[in-house]
Design a protein around this motif. Sequence first.
Motif, mmCIF file in Angstrom:
data_model
loop_
_atom_site.group_PDB
_atom_site.id
_atom_site.type_symbol
_atom_site.label_atom_id
_atom_site.label_comp_id
_atom_site.label_asym_id
_atom_site.label_seq_id
_atom_site.Cartn_x
_atom_site.Cartn_y
_atom_site.Cartn_z
ATOM 1 N N VAL A 160 -5.408 29.949 24.595
ATOM 2 C CA VAL A 160 -6.774 30.300 24.193
ATOM 3 C C VAL A 160 -7.611 29.030 24.159
ATOM 4 N N ASP A 161 -8.789 29.084 24.759
ATOM 5 C CA ASP A 161 -9.708 27.947 24.743
ATOM 6 C C ASP A 161 -10.225 27.735 23.324
ATOM 7 N N SER A 162 -10.093 26.520 22.816
ATOM 8 C CA SER A 162 -10.475 26.224 21.431
ATOM 9 C C SER A 162 -11.950 25.886 21.276
ATOM 10 N N ASN A 163 -12.734 26.001 22.350
ATOM 11 C CA ASN A 163 -14.159 25.660 22.264
ATOM 12 C C ASN A 163 -14.985 26.745 21.563
ATOM 13 N N GLY A 164 -14.552 27.993 21.628
ATOM 14 C CA GLY A 164 -15.292 29.074 20.991
ATOM 15 C C GLY A 164 -14.942 29.205 19.516
ATOM 16 N N TRP A 165 -15.621 30.157 18.847
ATOM 17 C CA TRP A 165 -15.374 30.349 17.412
ATOM 18 C C TRP A 165 -14.181 31.261 17.144
ATOM 19 N N PHE A 166 -13.607 31.842 18.205
ATOM 20 C CA PHE A 166 -12.493 32.761 18.006
ATOM 21 C C PHE A 166 -11.345 32.111 17.241
ATOM 22 N N VAL A 167 -11.023 30.872 17.583
ATOM 23 C CA VAL A 167 -9.894 30.201 16.936
ATOM 24 C C VAL A 167 -10.141 29.968 15.450
ATOM 25 N N ASP A 168 -11.408 30.022 15.029
ATOM 26 C CA ASP A 168 -11.702 29.840 13.607
ATOM 27 C C ASP A 168 -11.092 30.948 12.763
ATOM 28 N N LEU A 169 -10.856 32.114 13.361
ATOM 29 C CA LEU A 169 -10.231 33.211 12.624
ATOM 30 C C LEU A 169 -8.882 32.797 12.043
ATOM 31 N N GLY A 170 -8.183 31.931 12.736
ATOM 32 C CA GLY A 170 -6.859 31.533 12.270
ATOM 33 C C GLY A 170 -6.779 30.130 11.719
#
Length: 334
Positions: A160-170
């Motif tokens: 998963v690309d860490s540039n977006g806010w998606f990774v903030d979920l975890g």
Amino acid sequence: MGITVSQTTPAPGAPRLSHRLGRHAGVASIAGFFLICVIAFAFATDTFLTSGNLLNVLRQSAPLLIVATTMTLVITTAGIDLSVGSTLAFVGALAAVALHAGVPDTLVVIGGLALGGLIGLVNGYFIAIAGMPAFIVTLGTLSIVRGAALLITQGYSVPVDSNGWFVDLGREWFLGLPLPAVIAVAVMAAGWVVLRHTRFGRYIVGIGTNAEGVRRAGVDVRRVIVKVYILSGAAAGLAGLITTARLGSGSSNQGVGFELAVIAAVVLGSTNLFGGRGTILGTLLGALTIAVLGNGLILIHVSPFYTQIIQGAIMLFAIWMNTRIFSPQRRRKG
């Protein structure tokens, strides 16, 4: 009339207190066992009670807490959902694939929740409408959904690309706590309110106790059951999104055996495996107990293989306590 008063006045508080203790014996027992585990690991290793380790336990146990909340609702209706681990993997893997293809983070999250709810809807349809046993239906969807996860990933881990806010979920923090833990607490609080203070929650308990009686009272039992399984699927989807965000990749191997841990947490928390009684507080304690056991055994350098053996043994013991002690006691008091 006078006889009735003389029989009830000698010790007005004692029967009520005894009844309350009897009703909450399961929660009290798991609370005591949880404290024993915490104290034992605190003495066994210096790192267990450090803030970093405790926050890590909360972060890692968030998916378990989230799905165990809705599993409490499912089991309270006298049902079961074995597909939550596969749903977690499928939603997480598909989210990683979608992000890799350039789909916006917001759409991925909404789609993941919707997909999990859709899987729950399928389970609910076959269980409530078609009248098939919940064990068989969810065992089938367990295999189908896990196979779909393998198909879309071809057995590989998708980064998963860490540039977006998606990774903030975890990985993000909120008020000094891991965001996944905050989300889990919010879900459990909502589950507690639903089960204890809403008409829907009373229907859930009533269906587990006497589904035919609830139906004759004018309640659409099938619709309630379908909604419960939709919530279970959506929770598993949310857990899959959080897991993928935390690990930074989606894989079809995520969530293997997850359903066992979820059911163990719920049953360990004294929710009646045969329906009619559920407790979110007990589920919270059961899930944290499993998380603490897994973390503590690793810290004292016990092989992770023993962790699964211990969890399985605890689940068997919890089911024995549930069926042999608490249920008969409840019947006698009823």
